[in-house]
Design an enzyme around this catalytic site. Structure first.
Site, PDB file in Angstrom:
ATOM      1  N   GLN A   1       0.825  -1.203   0.000  1.00 38.53           N
ATOM      2  CA  GLN A   1       0.000   0.000   0.000  1.00 38.53           C
ATOM      3  C   GLN A   1       0.859   1.253   0.000  1.00 38.53           C
ATOM      4  O   GLN A   1       1.900   1.290   0.650  1.00 38.53           O
ATOM      5  CB  GLN A   1      -0.878  -0.002   1.255  1.00 38.53           C
ATOM      6  CG  GLN A   1      -2.339  -0.039   0.948  1.00 38.53           C
ATOM      7  CD  GLN A   1      -3.167  -0.262   2.195  1.00 38.53           C
ATOM      8  OE1 GLN A   1      -3.071  -1.312   2.806  1.00 38.53           O
ATOM      9  NE2 GLN A   1      -3.975   0.699   2.552  1.00 38.53           N
TER      10      GLN A   1
ATOM     11  N   SER B   1       4.714  -5.597   3.305  1.00 35.55           N
ATOM     12  CA  SER B   1       3.384  -5.600   3.914  1.00 35.55           C
ATOM     13  C   SER B   1       2.398  -6.360   3.029  1.00 35.55           C
ATOM     14  O   SER B   1       2.524  -7.562   2.840  1.00 35.55           O
ATOM     15  CB  SER B   1       2.935  -4.163   4.184  1.00 35.55           C
ATOM     16  OG  SER B   1       1.739  -4.157   4.922  1.00 35.55           O
ATOM     17  N   LEU B   2       1.428  -5.673   2.438  1.00 34.76           N
ATOM     18  CA  LEU B   2       0.471  -6.339   1.549  1.00 34.76           C
ATOM     19  C   LEU B   2       1.186  -7.119   0.443  1.00 34.76           C
ATOM     20  O   LEU B   2       0.722  -8.180   0.012  1.00 34.76           O
ATOM     21  CB  LEU B   2      -0.463  -5.307   0.910  1.00 34.76           C
ATOM     22  CG  LEU B   2      -1.310  -5.928  -0.191  1.00 34.76           C
ATOM     23  CD1 LEU B   2      -2.546  -6.572   0.383  1.00 34.76           C
ATOM     24  CD2 LEU B   2      -1.619  -4.970  -1.286  1.00 34.76           C
TER      25      LEU B   2
ATOM     26  N   ARG C   1      -8.962  -8.466   4.919  1.00 34.88           N
ATOM     27  CA  ARG C   1      -7.883  -7.885   5.743  1.00 34.88           C
ATOM     28  C   ARG C   1      -8.027  -6.369   5.797  1.00 34.88           C
ATOM     29  O   ARG C   1      -7.946  -5.747   6.854  1.00 34.88           O
ATOM     30  CB  ARG C   1      -6.527  -8.276   5.135  1.00 34.88           C
ATOM     31  CG  ARG C   1      -5.273  -7.757   5.842  1.00 34.88           C
ATOM     32  CD  ARG C   1      -4.044  -8.262   5.079  1.00 34.88           C
ATOM     33  NE  ARG C   1      -2.779  -7.888   5.692  1.00 34.88           N
ATOM     34  CZ  ARG C   1      -2.044  -6.816   5.352  1.00 34.88           C
ATOM     35  NH1 ARG C   1      -2.484  -5.995   4.406  1.00 34.88           N
ATOM     36  NH2 ARG C   1      -0.890  -6.572   5.941  1.00 34.88           N
TER      37      ARG C   1
ATOM     38  N   HIS D   1       0.270  -2.322  11.311  1.00 38.41           N
ATOM     39  CA  HIS D   1       1.416  -3.027  11.918  1.00 38.41           C
ATOM     40  C   HIS D   1       1.720  -2.621  13.359  1.00 38.41           C
ATOM     41  O   HIS D   1       2.832  -2.825  13.829  1.00 38.41           O
ATOM     42  CB  HIS D   1       2.677  -2.865  11.047  1.00 38.41           C
ATOM     43  CG  HIS D   1       2.473  -3.335   9.648  1.00 38.41           C
ATOM     44  ND1 HIS D   1       2.254  -4.662   9.337  1.00 38.41           N
ATOM     45  CD2 HIS D   1       2.426  -2.663   8.469  1.00 38.41           C
ATOM     46  CE1 HIS D   1       2.076  -4.776   8.024  1.00 38.41           C
ATOM     47  NE2 HIS D   1       2.166  -3.580   7.476  1.00 38.41           N
TER      48      HIS D   1
ATOM     49  N   GLN E   1       1.788 -10.427  11.188  1.00 38.53           N
ATOM     50  CA  GLN E   1       2.196  -9.276  10.376  1.00 38.53           C
ATOM     51  C   GLN E   1       1.255  -8.088  10.548  1.00 38.53           C
ATOM     52  O   GLN E   1       1.666  -6.937  10.420  1.00 38.53           O
ATOM     53  CB  GLN E   1       2.256  -9.703   8.895  1.00 38.53           C
ATOM     54  CG  GLN E   1       2.986  -8.725   7.994  1.00 38.53           C
ATOM     55  CD  GLN E   1       2.218  -8.458   6.712  1.00 38.53           C
ATOM     56  OE1 GLN E   1       1.071  -8.053   6.751  1.00 38.53           O
ATOM     57  NE2 GLN E   1       2.865  -8.689   5.594  1.00 38.53           N
TER      58      GLN E   1
END
Length: 311
Positions: free
Chosen positions: A10, A90-91, A115, A199, A248
């Site tokens: 993102q 991340s993503l 998510r 996070h 995560q």
């Protein structure tokens, strides 16, 4: 040449992204059609027409996954790929798991849409915040966040490169941490235009709920290793993959350590597959001896293929 493929997360999204690749490869629209069908939302329309909807976490996540995977499919159709590992920021870790055949694309799109929804609803709108801290040692950032936590939750959440760390938490605590970090010598403490403090421990309840979604889909172990964000290491079994993805959500992204892990395994080049050039820029800041290129259009696709083929 030993290379790894990495996928952005993102923040790399932009209106009309992939337009050049779409004009040249039908697989872009096909991939987006499949993604849109998975969640019953016209993701292509959002990506090309609606900036506000594109920046909504529940839309950004499936769109970025589809964009990264479509770009990967083009690359894999244009040349024979043999990366030594994959990773994603991340993503982007989900895109890596799809590309490495650990996870079905259709399932992954539904998973990351959920998510995004869980993350969006984890904190009341306007109560969370994130900020990029530039030009300070990790140790100092951790110390100052600890001091600022008297105002609420604030934690270091993205270790992107030496001198670039993102903090996240409750709005007041993040603002206070930014003041402390500027006093401590940060070149910049820049509040980011995001609504979800990713996070950090504010995501713990969302992670507990997310676990059900992770448990309810089919996973496979694949020969191609994926480096996970939470520990900058590989998984040895499916249960490990699943638990690392749940963690995560509320634990920091160890991107600097992930890139160092690739370097230590003999990787000489990172290929960023998907919109933007964020990870390529970070690679050079982490280790100047690593080369990096981003595939964002037909020209960068051709030059990357040429470089790998001739190495």
């Amino acid at each position: 040449m030993k290379y790894s493929i990495v996928f952005p997360g993102q923040g790399s999204q932009s209106l009309g992204m992939l337009s050049d690749l779409n004009q040249n490869f039908s697989v872009v629209r096909e991939t987006f059609q499949e993604a849109s069908d998975a969640v019953s939302v016209d993701l292509w329309k959002i990506m090309n027409e609606d900036q506000e909807a594109l920046n909504l976490t529940e839309n950004t996540q499936p769109i970025m996954l589809a964009a990264g995977f479509a770009t990967y499919k083009i690359l894999s159709e244009e040349m024979s790929l043999s990366p030594s590992s994959m990773a994603g920021h991340s993503l982007g870790e989900y895109t890596a798991l799809v590309a490495s055949n650990s996870l079905n694309f259709f399932d992954a799109i539904r998973l990351v849409r959920n998510r995004g929804k869980l993350m969006q609803s984890a904190v009341p709108k306007g109560s969370g915040s994130m900020a990029a801290i530039l030009g300070l040692d990790d140790r100092v950032i951790l110390e100052e966040c600890n001091k600022a936590s008297q105002k609420g939750i604030v934690e270091a959440v993205n270790f992107n490169s030496p001198g670039q760390v993102v903090i996240a938490g409750e709005k007041e605590a993040v603002a206070y941490a930014c003041d402390l970090l500027k006093e401590a010598g940060a070149k910049r403490a820049l509040v980011l235009p995001v609504s979800v403090p990713s996070h950090c421990s504010l995501m713990k309840d969302a992670a507990n709920e997310f676990k059900h979604s992770v448990d309810n889909i089919e996973w496979r172990m694949n020969d191609l290793k994926v480096i996970h964000n939470v520990d900058a290491d590989y998984s040895n079994n499916i249960e490990e993959i699943k638990s690392k993805l749940v963690e995560q959500l509320y634990k920091p992204v160890l991107w600097t350590s992930s890139v160092i892990k690739m370097k230590e395994s003999g990787v000489e080049k990172l290929i960023e597959v998907g919109p933007g050039k964020v990870l390529s820029g970070l690679t050079r800041r982490i280790d100047k001896s690593l080369s990096a290129s981003a595939i964002i259009d037909v020209n960068s696709l051709k030059s990357t293929i040429e470089e790998i083929s001739n190495a």
